[in-house]
Design a protein around this motif. Sequence first.
Motif, PDB file in Angstrom:
ATOM      1  N   SER A  28      29.517  23.105 -33.158  1.00  0.00           N
ATOM      2  CA  SER A  28      29.467  22.093 -34.049  1.00  0.00           C
ATOM      3  C   SER A  28      28.448  20.629 -33.660  1.00  0.00           C
ATOM      4  O   SER A  28      28.054  20.891 -34.768  1.00  0.00           O
ATOM      5  CB  SER A  28      30.062  22.316 -35.584  1.00  0.00           C
ATOM      6  N   HIS A  29      28.922  20.332 -33.439  1.00  0.00           N
ATOM      7  CA  HIS A  29      27.887  18.579 -33.449  1.00  0.00           C
ATOM      8  C   HIS A  29      26.826  19.425 -32.175  1.00  0.00           C
ATOM      9  O   HIS A  29      25.589  18.275 -33.465  1.00  0.00           O
ATOM     10  CB  HIS A  29      28.405  17.874 -32.080  1.00  0.00           C
ATOM     11  N   MET A  31      22.759  21.317 -34.821  1.00  0.00           N
ATOM     12  CA  MET A  31      21.755  20.609 -35.311  1.00  0.00           C
ATOM     13  C   MET A  31      20.321  20.261 -34.382  1.00  0.00           C
ATOM     14  O   MET A  31      19.424  20.668 -34.545  1.00  0.00           O
ATOM     15  CB  MET A  31      21.799  19.809 -36.293  1.00  0.00           C
ATOM     16  N   GLN A  56      29.661  22.471 -43.690  1.00  0.00           N
ATOM     17  CA  GLN A  56      31.267  22.449 -43.841  1.00  0.00           C
ATOM     18  C   GLN A  56      32.278  23.268 -43.925  1.00  0.00           C
ATOM     19  O   GLN A  56      33.624  23.120 -43.941  1.00  0.00           O
ATOM     20  CB  GLN A  56      31.402  21.041 -44.845  1.00  0.00           C
ATOM     21  N   LEU A  59      21.547  19.151 -42.085  1.00  0.00           N
ATOM     22  CA  LEU A  59      22.080  18.244 -41.878  1.00  0.00           C
ATOM     23  C   LEU A  59      22.122  17.519 -43.672  1.00  0.00           C
ATOM     24  O   LEU A  59      23.516  16.760 -43.669  1.00  0.00           O
ATOM     25  CB  LEU A  59      20.331  16.987 -41.564  1.00  0.00           C
ATOM     26  N   ARG A  85      25.702  18.362 -44.357  1.00  0.00           N
ATOM     27  CA  ARG A  85      26.851  18.206 -43.486  1.00  0.00           C
ATOM     28  C   ARG A  85      26.952  16.532 -44.511  1.00  0.00           C
ATOM     29  O   ARG A  85      28.414  16.383 -44.343  1.00  0.00           O
ATOM     30  CB  ARG A  85      26.636  17.912 -41.633  1.00  0.00           C
ATOM     31  N   LEU A  86      26.383  15.888 -44.581  1.00  0.00           N
ATOM     32  CA  LEU A  86      26.516  14.982 -45.141  1.00  0.00           C
ATOM     33  C   LEU A  86      26.480  14.957 -46.517  1.00  0.00           C
ATOM     34  O   LEU A  86      27.272  13.485 -46.695  1.00  0.00           O
ATOM     35  CB  LEU A  86      25.541  13.821 -44.643  1.00  0.00           C
ATOM     36  N   SER A  97      24.569  14.477 -48.762  1.00  0.00           N
ATOM     37  CA  SER A  97      23.736  13.433 -49.256  1.00  0.00           C
ATOM     38  C   SER A  97      22.570  13.537 -48.852  1.00  0.00           C
ATOM     39  O   SER A  97      22.275  14.346 -47.622  1.00  0.00           O
ATOM     40  CB  SER A  97      23.991  12.892 -50.180  1.00  0.00           C
ATOM     41  N   ALA A 100      18.407  10.109 -42.102  1.00  0.00           N
ATOM     42  CA  ALA A 100      19.506  10.245 -41.204  1.00  0.00           C
ATOM     43  C   ALA A 100      18.837  11.807 -39.657  1.00  0.00           C
ATOM     44  O   ALA A 100      19.593  11.568 -39.367  1.00  0.00           O
ATOM     45  CB  ALA A 100      19.757  11.820 -41.768  1.00  0.00           C
TER      46      ALA A 100
END
Lengths: 504, 287, 313, 313
Positions: free
Chosen positions: C42-43, C46, C154, C226, C229-230, C232, C237
Amino acid sequence: MKVVEMISVRKEFPGVVALDNINFSLEEGEIHGLVGENGAGKSTLINILAGVFQQTSGELRLFGKPVKLSSPSDALHRGIGVVYQDTVLDPFFTAEENIWLGREPSRLSVLKGREIRSDTKRLCDKYGIVVPLGIPVGTLSVAKQKMVEILRALSMNSKVLVLDEPTASITQSDTDNLFEILKNLKKSGISIIFVSHHLDEVFNLCDRISVLRNGCYEGTFASSELSTRDLIKLMTNRDLVDQYPKRASEIGEEILKVSNLNVARFGLKDISFEVKRGEIVGFFGMVGSGRTELMKSIFGAHEIDSGEITINNEKIRIKGPSKAMRAGVYLCPEDRRREGVVQDMSVIDNLTSPFLGTLTRLGVINSRESRARAGKVSSELKIKAPSLKTIISHLSGGNQQKVVLGKWLLGPESRVFIFDEPTQGIDVGAKSEFYRIMQEIAKKGCGVLFVSSDIRELLGIADRIYVMRLGRITAEFKRGEYDQHSILENALSDSLAARSEKDE
Amino acid sequence: GFVAANLSAVTQATIAQNLEAISKTNGWTIYVSNSAGSWEMMNNLVENYVSKKVDLIVVAMGQASSLTSSLTAAKEAGIPVIGIDSEYSDLLTADILTNNWEMGAKIATYLVDRLNHKGNIIVFKFDQFYGTRFRGKALDVVLTEEPNIKVLEVHHLPPAGFVEDAQKTMESYLLKYGDKIDAVWCAWDDPAYAVSLAIKAAGYTQEDMFVVGIDGNERNIKMIAANNTAVVATILQPFGDSATKAAELIQKIVVEGNSPEEVIGAVRVIYMDAPLITSANAQDYLK
Amino acid sequence: MNKIGLLFQKYGTILALIGIVVFFSIMTETFLTSRNLINILSHISMLTIIATGMTVCMIPGDFDMSIASVASLSGVIVTSLILKGLGVFGSILITVGMGALFGVIAGILITRLKISAFIATLALGTIATGINFMFTRGQEVYGIFPDSFLAIAQKRVLGIPVQVFIMAVVIVVFTFAMEKTKMGKWMYSIGGSVKASFLSGINVRLLRVVGMIISGALAAFTGCILASRLGSGQPTAGDAYLMDAIAASFLGMTTIKVGRPNVPGTFVGALIIGVINNGLVIMGVSYFFQYIAKGAIIILAVSMTSFRSSESF
Amino acid sequence: MNKIGLLFQKYGTILALIGIVVFFSIMTETFLTSRNLINILSHISMLTIIATGMTVCMIPGDFDMSIASVASLSGVIVTSLILKGLGVFGSILITVGMGALFGVIAGILITRLKISAFIATLALGTIATGINFMFTRGQEVYGIFPDSFLAIAQKRVLGIPVQVFIMAVVIVVFTFAMEKTKMGKWMYSIGGSVKASFLSGINVRLLRVVGMIISGALAAFTGCILASRLGSGQPTAGDAYLMDAIAASFLGMTTIKVGRPNVPGTFVGALIIGVINNGLVIMGVSYFFQYIAKGAIIILAVSMTSFRSSESF
Ligand SMILES: Nc1ncnc2c1ncn2[C@@H]1O[C@H](COP(=O)(O)OP(=O)(O)OP(=O)(O)O)[C@@H](O)[C@H]1O
Ligand SMILES: Nc1ncnc2c1ncn2[C@@H]1O[C@H](COP(=O)(O)OP(=O)(O)OP(=O)(O)O)[C@@H](O)[C@H]1O
Ligand SMILES: [Mg+2]
Ligand SMILES: [Mg+2]
């Protein structure tokens, strides 16, 4: 019917008029030879026909209709297939990928890999041409690469086939085979333009011959009504007296001796020979017989597995070309465009590069001295360039070759010169010029190694000939014992078959 | 585990070193990581620590709202997360904060008062981090009541190379405005230091123009104490105390096994005091 | 060069990756757990997607220095659009379109004005950053997002985050497109020899533009993930991705299709980076040593492929 | 292409620079003052020096992604050494030597292990960052420095900062070295064709290593000047220079020696960047618009050279 017609075509490059008032026509179903000295404009004419360049003025007609070709794909779609003078292949792609590039069999844009392979096999079988499949063409020899390009042009089923010096770097047997193919194509109504510096080839193959001189059109003639002498006169505007000048130098003591040299990577086995001062030693063999790799090994560009190299009775270990240079061994490589010169540097920078050290003080270049020395060599070799500052890639092939040689003439009193196919793609006039230069070098007491696939020039100019086959020296002939038949026999035999098996 | 947003910022480096020192005396093992300014990297690091099954995670100068996925993962794994200056969030076990609004207002009013409510100022902002952004906004609010103070320029600092950028930009402003500038406001101490170098190089003194910052790093406090540079004031963020506080929580939760609710109580935000430092009191804060 | 040498050259990097995995598995207990492996995937998802775009534009010989800025801008735009009430799907589509537009402009600058890809995309990246700040003034875009948006990065399906599936699709699609279709073949041929391609009637310009479009679009798409994920739109980012994307693409060139950019190779490269980042943290190596170790491991991994040609330069 | 076209190709970028200068001179009062011009020169001096290193290693065809990290590390090291009591000159020498060492390692990785320059220097840059953090733990190196150190970037001679003189010396020395010496000619030759150079007896490996050494050493030297300018060792002081150095070098390739990296061209590139940065600040353009304008101006400047070859790819 006139398939191709050029009317008053003119092409300018910055500072150069490459073509002027060209009137050229190609009939249906003929093989038309195009000849001229280096830089006469043959390739430029072809590039206009192929849509690579656009003419500055004048008209181009195809199949009777005036056209403007804006790109190579334009020309391709109109049925013009071209084998260019310089290799234009993707070095990372295999032969089959290169052959079908741009025209790959596919469905919904997805490639049909199996079909590509089987089509290639069929193509090879049809024309009896053997090229190694499945490996990147970048690893193939120049000759094999040329054969891939020829196959590629044949695969297009074009109505007009243009071949710009296809035979310059391929073997005799490949040439013979190609001529058979071309004659058959002619019978089926295909029109062919053929460029070569081998005039006998032109006479043998072509129905009509057009001559270019200095960018100007000198006329078209039926090949039956023209003699070689006339043709040379038309091309050069002067009479050519002797193709192979008589030798004049004395043969002295031994200068280079190679014994039991082995380089397994290139299949070089147990090679021994020697060269004497003032001697021109020819190396003959088929494609892939290992001559190029042997010369590079002597020059230190390849590491050798075992063997001894003696220069002037001094045993030396040559590690790298710089060592070889210092020992007095100079190589003019076969692939001059990529290995002989740096394309985007000027004539003077290329000429002075190897021995720049002798033109510097504390590392700083003495530019006046450089100009003087380079200018001298340039005029000695009659290098045709607008100025010493001209970028090499703008020079014609023959003149580039002279620069490759000129680099070494700038060095200190030299000992061993290696020429690998120096006359490939060079016009008749320049060729005899080259023979003369080679002899002059020999006369100074140097040893000359002369690798060539053109047996006539070897017979004409070499004092001794070694024949190579499959990485071994198979025979040695001295002047006076020359016998074209047995030389060929020693070179040929089963080598082709064995090599192509290994390639697959 | 300890995750800092950007260890190259002096402040976060201080916290990390304090925590490392404390854990050494207490015999804990602490792992320090640097997310180099990227929230996504911080997410990944927190998740890596969850994978590693550490006992507790400290996040410094993070942004809780951007860390939802990793903080959720920590929560599911039952690992408490203590934030230092990392924005309030339900997912944090506790957040130890200095109040950025308060600090911003404090330094802004000091600046205004020192100018005697009249003059021209230059502002160096940094809006990508919420803390520095809040400070800038507090300044803006204070200035709404100051008709005689004119903002000549607002410059936004880049996230990398901000010290040199501040210096270069100030040099250009000094050329453009000369001694028309009366004061410079900086979102934190590093650019304030850089600005003071430019002022000094241009031959101006504290009397011609002054600079204020926030953070209270040692270099700036020394400069304030010496009282011979353009730097005249800062707010001291008690990072040492924050680290001590975090350590205290770690001791209670991890070592003594108390439940976080018990230790921290219902409100999970813990505010630290941040005093104003001027030449009057700077000496007291130098160790 | 013998057979084994060739195999090493082709699979050395993959072997190195396996070596690294084995090393971390032995050194730590938690590394080789399914949770952690999923974690790693998952890391890197992106990174893999953005680096795939980079790889695609590198195939015909270009380069894209704007990917990070475009990704950052996209995160801001997609969240703004969603908060403006546009549907999640539509917002992502528009954002990816914006990324593609950057690619088109870059492509035109490169092929028509003959500006070097480096300069053109550096300049475009600067412009993207400017637009970003113009929109956001450096502030994050924050609000209540629909679950369908947050789910992208998420949510988990079968215990695996959705973004991992997205990454898998991207890898498969672009590997196929580059290796098995005409377009891909032609892009490779342009990278191998522009001249040969041009003389074969291939539309060199168009395909180079296409490469830049794919790079821009995938960068924008990465920005969307991204942002999910964040939770926001963070104005910076994506910035950290440039160097890693370059590293992944160049690592990729050491394997599978040696010497050429290739999508599966890039995935291997991203895996190496991801595994190192994760493994070193799990080992509990101090953070500065993480940097040193990361650099050293990458060098070691690549050295394994260097049973290279015998030429002496 | 006609004569005027050729001139444009060669000097288009310089013309663009002049155009930019004229524009800012008209738009603002302070731009065209000698003070401000000196200001600009002093601002670009570090960029020019670090970009010169990049350019030199690009000449034989390599690249150096580690310059920024090496510069940052150097700033920290030189200040630490001075604070340890070593002389200023000695400290700078040691630091530059350290930078050269990075270059040696990079060179060996590139020429012996045949690792691509991109990957090798990215990895080495990561290692440099790690060492940096190991030393500093992210804290700046601060203390009382001797005046002779601070003078490098803070003192003026004849009203011109010392660093400007240093920049001038670097430009002259390396222009001379690259254009007028054997070494430079050979490095260009390698960049033109590795094979042909090798077969001309040029020591290709050695000269490529030399290129990397110069790049590393100049990066370290830049770090020293930067530390003098900042009066402290900032652990990330050099990081911002990578992109600008790349931009300056590639801008430089559009002029003087078109298509090839060259030192005077790089200076022109650095000037363009410096003038834009300064001019936009003086004009008081809002900060986000500065980014947009910078990107756009660079594209425009480079487009001026694109009266290019008639080849259609
Ligand atoms: N791209 C170019 N730019 C400038 N001049 C060129 C270019 N291409 C060819 N020329 C010039 O045009 C003239 C004709 O060259 P061309 O290649 O057509 O000769 P050629 O007859 O094919 O010679 P060769 O037998 O050596 O191949 C030469 O003087 C050459 O220098
Ligand atoms: N770099 C290389 N790696 C592996 N094999 C090579 C390499 N270069 C050449 N070969 C192979 O070595 C063999 C000898 O080729 P070489 O070029 O020496 O023959 P040649 O007699 O000079 O023939 P040609 O007329 O083609 O030059 C060929 O089969 C060639 O394909
Ligand atoms: Mg020709
Ligand atoms: Mg040969």
